[in-house]
Design an enzyme around this catalytic site. Structure first.
Site, PDB file in Angstrom:
ATOM      1  N   GLU A  58       0.832  -1.270  -0.076  1.00 43.35           N
ATOM      2  CA  GLU A  58       0.026  -0.033  -0.120  1.00 43.35           C
ATOM      3  C   GLU A  58       0.886   1.400  -0.096  1.00 43.35           C
ATOM      4  OE1 GLU A  58      -1.903  -0.492   3.769  1.00 43.35           O
ATOM      5  OE2 GLU A  58      -3.319  -1.761   3.142  1.00 43.35           O
ATOM      6  N   LYS A  75       2.441   4.404   1.614  1.00 43.71           N
ATOM      7  CA  LYS A  75       2.689   4.976   2.957  1.00 43.71           C
ATOM      8  C   LYS A  75       2.417   6.338   3.006  1.00 43.71           C
ATOM      9  CE  LYS A  75       5.687   4.962   6.839  1.00 43.71           C
ATOM     10  NZ  LYS A  75       5.445   6.122   7.470  1.00 43.71           N
ATOM     11  N   ARG A 112      -1.659   9.278  12.061  1.00 48.67           N
ATOM     12  CA  ARG A 112      -2.397   8.111  12.523  1.00 48.67           C
ATOM     13  C   ARG A 112      -3.487   8.419  13.204  1.00 48.67           C
ATOM     14  NH1 ARG A 112       0.895   2.715  13.448  1.00 48.67           N
ATOM     15  NH2 ARG A 112      -0.478   1.252  13.653  1.00 48.67           N
ATOM     16  N   ARG A 158      -1.573   8.485  17.466  1.00 50.29           N
ATOM     17  CA  ARG A 158      -0.521   7.213  17.765  1.00 50.29           C
ATOM     18  C   ARG A 158      -0.053   7.232  19.116  1.00 50.29           C
ATOM     19  NH1 ARG A 158       4.445   6.145  17.341  1.00 50.29           N
ATOM     20  NH2 ARG A 158       5.332   5.023  16.014  1.00 50.29           N
ATOM     21  N   GLU A 160      -5.215   6.368   8.154  1.00 51.96           N
ATOM     22  CA  GLU A 160      -4.380   7.744   8.084  1.00 51.96           C
ATOM     23  C   GLU A 160      -4.920   8.817   7.695  1.00 51.96           C
ATOM     24  OE1 GLU A 160      -1.104   7.191   8.895  1.00 51.96           O
ATOM     25  OE2 GLU A 160       0.027   8.870   8.067  1.00 51.96           O
ATOM     26  N   PHE A 212      -6.892   1.551   6.976  1.00 50.88           N
ATOM     27  CA  PHE A 212      -6.083   0.503   6.564  1.00 50.88           C
ATOM     28  C   PHE A 212      -6.332  -0.563   7.507  1.00 50.88           C
ATOM     29  CE2 PHE A 212      -3.230   3.664   8.593  1.00 50.88           C
ATOM     30  CZ  PHE A 212      -2.805   2.762   9.644  1.00 50.88           C
ATOM     31  N   ARG A 255       6.965  -3.612  17.161  1.00 47.44           N
ATOM     32  CA  ARG A 255       7.653  -3.522  15.580  1.00 47.44           C
ATOM     33  C   ARG A 255       7.876  -4.868  15.390  1.00 47.44           C
ATOM     34  NH1 ARG A 255       8.740   1.451  13.998  1.00 47.44           N
ATOM     35  NH2 ARG A 255       8.912   2.388  15.768  1.00 47.44           N
ATOM     36  N   LYS A 296       8.039  -0.740   6.334  1.00 51.41           N
ATOM     37  CA  LYS A 296       7.973   0.355   5.336  1.00 51.41           C
ATOM     38  C   LYS A 296       9.256   0.791   4.543  1.00 51.41           C
ATOM     39  CE  LYS A 296       9.589   2.894   9.688  1.00 51.41           C
ATOM     40  NZ  LYS A 296       9.239   3.826  10.763  1.00 51.41           N
TER      41      LYS A 296
HETATM   42  P1  ATP Z   1       7.744   6.951  10.425  1.00 55.13           P
HETATM   43  O1  ATP Z   1       8.278   7.969  11.201  1.00 55.13           O
HETATM   44  O2  ATP Z   1       8.267   6.473   9.587  1.00 55.13           O
HETATM   45  O3  ATP Z   1       6.215   7.794  10.215  1.00 55.13           O
HETATM   46  P2  ATP Z   1       6.510   6.073  12.759  1.00 55.13           P
HETATM   47  O4  ATP Z   1       7.662   5.605  14.026  1.00 55.13           O
HETATM   48  O5  ATP Z   1       5.587   7.139  12.941  1.00 55.13           O
HETATM   49  O6  ATP Z   1       7.058   5.973  11.364  1.00 55.13           O
HETATM   50  P3  ATP Z   1       5.965   3.302  12.123  1.00 55.13           P
HETATM   51  O7  ATP Z   1       5.463   2.355  12.763  1.00 55.13           O
HETATM   52  O8  ATP Z   1       7.712   3.364  11.752  1.00 55.13           O
HETATM   53  O9  ATP Z   1       5.614   4.812  12.765  1.00 55.13           O
HETATM   54  O10 ATP Z   1       5.450   3.573  10.435  1.00 55.13           O
HETATM   55  C1  ATP Z   1       3.995   3.291  10.624  1.00 55.13           C
HETATM   56  C2  ATP Z   1       3.380   4.580  10.386  1.00 55.13           C
HETATM   57  O11 ATP Z   1       3.031   4.782   8.917  1.00 55.13           O
HETATM   58  C3  ATP Z   1       1.917   4.415  11.034  1.00 55.13           C
HETATM   59  O12 ATP Z   1       1.966   5.102  12.163  1.00 55.13           O
HETATM   60  C4  ATP Z   1       0.743   5.418  10.000  1.00 55.13           C
HETATM   61  O13 ATP Z   1       0.758   6.663  10.714  1.00 55.13           O
HETATM   62  C5  ATP Z   1       1.737   5.495   8.848  1.00 55.13           C
HETATM   63  N1  ATP Z   1       1.215   5.103   7.347  1.00 55.13           N
HETATM   64  C6  ATP Z   1       0.944   5.665   6.420  1.00 55.13           C
HETATM   65  N2  ATP Z   1       0.311   4.757   5.418  1.00 55.13           N
HETATM   66  C7  ATP Z   1       0.012   3.565   6.099  1.00 55.13           C
HETATM   67  C8  ATP Z   1      -0.465   2.290   5.751  1.00 55.13           C
HETATM   68  N3  ATP Z   1      -1.007   2.286   4.364  1.00 55.13           N
HETATM   69  N4  ATP Z   1      -0.550   1.428   6.542  1.00 55.13           N
HETATM   70  C9  ATP Z   1      -0.252   1.491   8.079  1.00 55.13           C
HETATM   71  N5  ATP Z   1       0.309   2.483   8.346  1.00 55.13           N
HETATM   72  C10 ATP Z   1       0.464   3.733   7.518  1.00 55.13           C
END
Ligand code: ATP
Length: 598
Positions: A274, A276, A281, A296, A326, A366, A440, A446
């Protein structure tokens, strides 16, 4: 429990550097309490009021504490301020002043833990005109009844800064220690099995297992006070009563990272891919009547996004439900998403209706965790089907486009196209994976634009302190930040870089305001650093940092024990992560993993 007894034990924890001994001390506190007050006690140990997701804000400024102390002791406010400059901690100031008081108030009575807590609850509910005076009076009453050491902790509770260095994980350790015997009796088969593998060490491993169970409950019901209460009421079997509950947020599943699409496919196999999306979130709870939205960080944002609330009421057909999306600012006329900085303007608490018309939110849904019952143990493919059956999309609520593939060139093409459309990268998800609440794991991986360019990934690091600025920056008093990663095992923050690049005037201005409020006279207990900044700050703010490379370093303390120290080469600030808190900092383990991947 008497507040005096608790205060004495808190002081012991405060002085104790070893995490293991802290755990034992915390479990001794648990031994002295009962099911009626254990929840309150846990919140106090954690320096918070209520579960993290519904924490109460007291709205007590330093000024109010100074007036309360002055009223209670008759000491001049100026004199109190002078003491504060000398000692650097309002709690210590209170302790000192009260110990100098010749006589305790004639009508002073012994303070009880539950009463102190409920006084603070009363105080938190006060708002509007005259409320500052009322709050001051409650504080005066408590201080009047307090001994020096009690005064110290009352003030620290008011400031929500207990300085104990206790984390959720230490509390879970202490709970597992306290109820280990009961857990063993209830799980004798597991005990016998572990004994075969671990022999004499069996008790230790059984405790780890039990702690893992407590943690997995915390991940779906993040309220250690309530979890402790259940354990106290029913013993270790009480954990069975804790399940996913609408309007109690689930800890969000987190994504892993790998350096190339090929490596991700090697690890996951055929994946759901999908975009990103580059918004923020939201976890949505709806029971057919009420909607609650959590970030989040588990902050309740329901009031701030009225348009999202309406969208959910319109589109969601089945409930009670918990799902995740998101949220992104959406320009309907041009059928385009706004960039991240514009979307983030929605996170403010004033002119809500104006800004929601100007930058309406689109929810890209999602995942789903609950529909008339918990779903997190179902495989992703099945969850997706349930999700799609529960709502009818419109222009404000959509499901993400996706491909289901293990064809690397095809995924690469998809990646390039969605990047061109303003997304941050792609998410690859294992179709058979369960929802990994709070963890995690390799259920989601990602892959971002930054991985494919020369620059490496970013880390989310804690601001541990700052160095004063020279030249243009002297105006703000900040020239560079000391930042660190989080070592989960040791519950401490380990320095990894001195960060001077990327600090814009706007950033510096914001940082100056934020950091001056949380200055610390001494290095906080949970920090380890090879260099000393001019000013230490309390663990609170998180910054996203881009870097060229992770290198070995004798100067910094990140992964010192594992590999002799790691540092970032050419670190630069990307943004202040106001959506993250000190518990969501990149871990030392992650940094170590990324160092090995380079
Ligand atoms: P980053 O700094 O990379 O955004 P993070 O530390 O906030 O990461 P991660 O768990 O690393 O959080 O990355 C997941 C984040 O990506 C989720 O918190 C969500 O907000 C975002 N996101 C965007 N698109 C999607 C998707 N299709 N599915 C899941 N999460 C998504």
């Amino acid at each position: 429990m008497l507040f005096l007894d608790l205060s004495k034990m808190l002081e012991e924890i405060e002085k104790e550097p070893s995490r293991l001994k802290m755990m034992t001390l915390a479990s001794q506190i648990l031994d002295k309490t009962n099911e009626k007050e254990v929840d309150v006690l846990i919140y106090l140990l954690l320096g918070q009021f209520g579960a993290t997701y519904k924490e109460i804000d007291f709205g007590i400024a330093e000024k109010t504490i100074i007036s309360a102390l002055s009223k209670a002791t008759g000491m001049d406010k100026e004199k109190i301020e002078k003491e504060l400059r000398k000692l650097g901690d309002m709690g210590l100031v209170g302790e000192q002043i009260i110990s100098g008081k010749v006589q305790r108030s004639l009508f002073s009575k012994k303070l009880i833990v539950a009463e102190v807590y409920s006084s603070f609850e009363k105080l938190a509910k006060m708002a509007g005109k005259g409320s500052i005076d009322d709050k001051t009076n409650i504080l005066v009453q408590m201080i009047n009844n307090a001994s020096p050491i009690e005064a110290k902790y009352i003030i620290r509770i008011a400031q929500k800064n207990m300085r104990l260095g206790l984390a959720n994980s230490t509390i879970m350790d202490s709970l597992s220690l306290k109820f280990l015997k009961d857990y063993k009796e209830n799980n004798i088969e597991e005990f016998e099995d572990l004994k075969k593998d671990y022999g004499e060490d069996v008790e230790r491993y059984l405790r780890y297992k039990f702690k893992e169970k407590i943690e997995s409950k915390y991940n779906i019901y993040p309220d250690l006070g309530s979890i402790a209460k259940k354990l106290f009421e029913k013993g270790s079997n009480g954990l069975r009563d804790i399940g996913i509950t609408p309007f109690v947020p689930v800890m969000p599943a987190l994504a892993e990272r790998l350096p190339s699409i090929g490596k991700i496919i090697e690890k996951l196999g055929k994946s759901i891919v999908e975009p990103k999306f580059d918004g923020f979130r939201l976890q949505c709870h709806y029971d057919g009547k009420n909607v609650k939205l959590f970030t989040r960080n588990l902050e309740d944002m329901s009031e701030i996004f009225p348009d999202a609330v309406e969208t959910i009421k319109k589109c969601v057909k089945k409930y009670p439900i918990i799902f995740e999306c998101e949220a992104i600012g959406y320009n309907e006329k041009e059928d385009k998403y706004y960039p991240f900085q514009v979307t983030m303007k929605r996170k403010r608490k004033y002119d809500i209706s104006g800004v929601s018309k100007q930058i309406p939110l689109r929810l890209v849904v999602f995942d789903i965790m609950y529909l008339k019952g918990g779903l997190i143990d179902k495989p992703l493919l099945e969850r997706k089907k349930i999700l799609e059956s529960a709502m009818s999309p419109n222009k404000n609520l959509i499901f993400p486009e996706n491909i289901y593939s293990d064809d690397v060139p095809r995924i690469q093409k998809f990646f390039e196209r969605v990047l061109g459309e303003g997304n941050e990268g792609i998410m690859l998800k294992d179709p058979n994976s369960v929802y990994t609440a709070g963890a995690r794991k390799f259920a989601w991986v990602k892959y971002k634009q930054s991985y494919s360019s020369k620059a490496k990934d970013t880390l989310d690091l804690l601001v541990m302190g700052y160095f004063s600025g020279k030249g243009q920056r002297s105006k703000f008093g900040i020239g560079a930040l000391l930042v660190g990663s989080y070592n989960e095992k040791e519950n401490r923050y380990e320095s990894i870089a001195k960060l001077g690049s990327g600090l814009t005037e706007e950033n510096l201005e914001n940082l100056q305001k934020a950091l001056t409020e949380i200055k610390e006279k001494e290095q906080p207990k949970e920090y380890v650093s090879g260099i000393n900044p001019h000013v230490w700050v309390r663990p609170k703010y998180v910054v996203e940092v881009l870097y060229d490379e992770i290198t070995k370093s004798p100067t910094h303390m990140c992964a010192k024990e594992e590999i002799g120290g790691l540092a970032l080469r050419f670190p630069r600030l990307i943004k202040i992560r106001s959506d993250k808190n000190k518990g969501q900092v990149s871990t030392t383990k992650e940094v170590l993993g990324m160092f090995k991947l380079q």
